[in-house]
Design an enzyme around this catalytic site. Structure first.
Site, short mmCIF file in Angstrom:
data_model
loop_
_atom_site.label_atom_id
_atom_site.label_comp_id
_atom_site.label_asym_id
_atom_site.label_seq_id
_atom_site.Cartn_x
_atom_site.Cartn_y
_atom_site.Cartn_z
N ASP A 120 -4.39 1.34 -9.07
CA ASP A 120 -3.04 1.79 -9.08
C ASP A 120 -2.51 2.71 -7.94
O ASP A 120 -2.64 2.08 -6.80
CB ASP A 120 -3.14 2.84 -10.39
CG ASP A 120 -1.64 2.90 -10.90
OD1 ASP A 120 -1.33 2.00 -11.57
OD2 ASP A 120 -1.21 4.30 -10.85
N TYR B 213 6.37 8.14 -7.50
CA TYR B 213 6.92 6.73 -7.65
C TYR B 213 8.45 6.78 -6.78
O TYR B 213 8.70 6.01 -6.04
CB TYR B 213 7.60 6.41 -9.25
CG TYR B 213 5.94 5.85 -9.67
CD1 TYR B 213 5.94 4.46 -10.01
CD2 TYR B 213 5.43 6.74 -10.30
CE1 TYR B 213 4.91 4.18 -10.94
CE2 TYR B 213 4.14 6.46 -11.06
CZ TYR B 213 3.78 5.12 -11.32
OH TYR B 213 2.97 4.60 -11.85
N HIS C 77 -6.76 -2.76 -16.22
CA HIS C 77 -5.99 -1.91 -15.17
C HIS C 77 -6.96 -0.68 -15.13
O HIS C 77 -7.02 0.06 -13.78
CB HIS C 77 -4.51 -1.53 -15.71
CG HIS C 77 -3.89 -0.75 -14.50
ND1 HIS C 77 -3.48 -1.06 -13.28
CD2 HIS C 77 -3.35 0.56 -14.50
CE1 HIS C 77 -2.73 -0.37 -12.77
NE2 HIS C 77 -2.63 0.62 -13.31
#
Length: 387
Positions: free
Chosen positions: A177, A307, A361
């Site tokens: 990630d 982000y 994930h």
């Protein structure tokens, strides 16, 4: 660099306030749709919230977290929380592992046992690691940066300084990630110190050079890029919101524990190899330990700010740009994207590639033994570089 020991100690008043807020939840009206089709299932969320308020023992979770040796480092004006677990073997190899969102340093709780003490699992003590697991800036007990501009590249510089301050001139890096982005940035910016990186995810913003001076896209690469676009359309709304309006979202999630649990819990179900049954892989206690870290530290807003920063500084590589340190990649079947090896080889020296039998994930939590085996195998020939 100054380093202080650290232990988690959430005030009783904060625990009482959380329970009060959960019990006072104003539940959203149900919609006529199948469970999970439009997001977090209300029945599941009500059950989780009831347990969070009346069954979950944060003090037990806190003791479990505090069993790992934790520290606060003061690095270049930024405080960084990290776990530093020494390996049990003749010459442990230094490795910095970086979590992502919606994870935390807690993701690595089981993995650390496998990496630091392989003999306890039937492995070779010569494969042990000294593991440093920092909390990203704005996550858990690492305060948010005081100034804008802290993307993966700036975090990589922080990690390089942290490892040097701990006495590790050369080391390896691993991550999934957001942590994969930090690991790639470390290799790109500090190749003289990073022996190699191991990834279980390819950063979504990674773009190798494509054009007349490069090889045309292969059918596998074209298929991968199509699948990325399709996934972003159906499942990537969270990332678009994180990267464009993080403060708007933070205003809600920082005030509502049930909203926070819905936002995070839905991703643990959707992105893992749980077959639609979250507790097949993640107990309520483990899931709520992670969510509670976001709640008690009020880090949901600062964490999604990453982000925004990464959108402004994407991971794009020029036609003649190569990342020198070797790369190992573990492709888990239920990961949210599956790049072909050739896509990485446009930029990286891929020396190990493994199609994993199971996992998604959250590989460090889902399959710690499998991931540890891949990490040990990749770094085994690189250990000689550490003096």
């Amino acid at each position: 660099m100054r380093i202080d020991t650290f232990q988690i100690a959430i005030p009783d008043a904060d625990i009482d306030d959380l329970r009060r807020r959960i019990r006072a939840t104003r539940w959203a009206p149900a919609t006529p749709s199948p469970a999970w089709q439009q997001g977090a299932d209300t029945a599941w969320l009500r059950e989780l919230a009831a347990y969070w308020a009346d069954g979950f023992d944060w003090r037990a979770a806190e003791r479990k977290l505090n069993a790992q040796p934790q520290y606060l480092a003061h690095v270049g004006g930024q405080r960084v929380h990290f776990v530093h677990r020494r390996g049990e073997g003749p010459a442990p190899y230094p490795l910095v592992v970086t979590h992502g969102w919606p994870g935390s340093f807690f993701e690595f709780h089981a993995l650390l046992d496998h990496l630091c003490n392989p003999a306890a699992f039937g492995g070779d003590p010569a494969d042990s690691f000294d593991v440093v697991a920092p909390s990203l800036p704005g996550f858990a007990f690492s305060p948010a940066p005081a100034q804008p501009g802290c993307s993966a590249f700036q975090v990589a510089d922080l990690w390089a300084s942290l490892m040097q301050g701990l006495g590790y001139e050369r080391f390896g890096a691993q991550g999934g990630d957001l942590g994969a982005g930090m690991s790639v940035a470390l290799a790109a910016r500090h190749p003289q110190r990073v022996d190699g990186i191991h990834l279980n995810f390819l950063p979504s913003s990674y773009e190798p050079a494509i054009g007349a001076d490069r090889q045309p896209l292969t059918p596998a690469e074209e298929s991968y890029l199509r699948s990325k676009t399709e996934w972003a359309t159906l499942e990537g709304g969270y990332a678009h919101l994180h990267g464009t309006k993080p403060l708007t979202l933070a205003a809600s999630l920082n005030d509502s524990p049930v909203g926070l649990a819905a936002w995070i819990g839905e991703k643990f179900r959707a992105w893992s190899d749980c077959g639609g049954e979250i507790e097949r892989l993640f107990s309520k206690d483990d899931l709520l330990t992670d969510i509670s870290l976001y709640w008690y530290t009020q880090s949901i807003g600062p964490s999604i700010q990453m982000y925004w920063e990464n959108r402004l500084q994407p991971m794009r590589f020029a036609a003649n740009q190569r990342v020198v340190p070797p790369v190992g990649f573990a492709s888990f079947p239920k990961e949210i994207n599956h790049p072909p090896r050739s896509w990485l080889e446009r930029t990286f020296d891929v020396q190990q590639w493994t199609e994993m039998p199971s996992g998604g994930h959250f590989a460090a939590m889902e399959q710690p033994a499998l991931l540890a085996h891949e990490i040990r195998t990749f770094f085994r020939p690189l250990r000689h570089s550490v003096k």
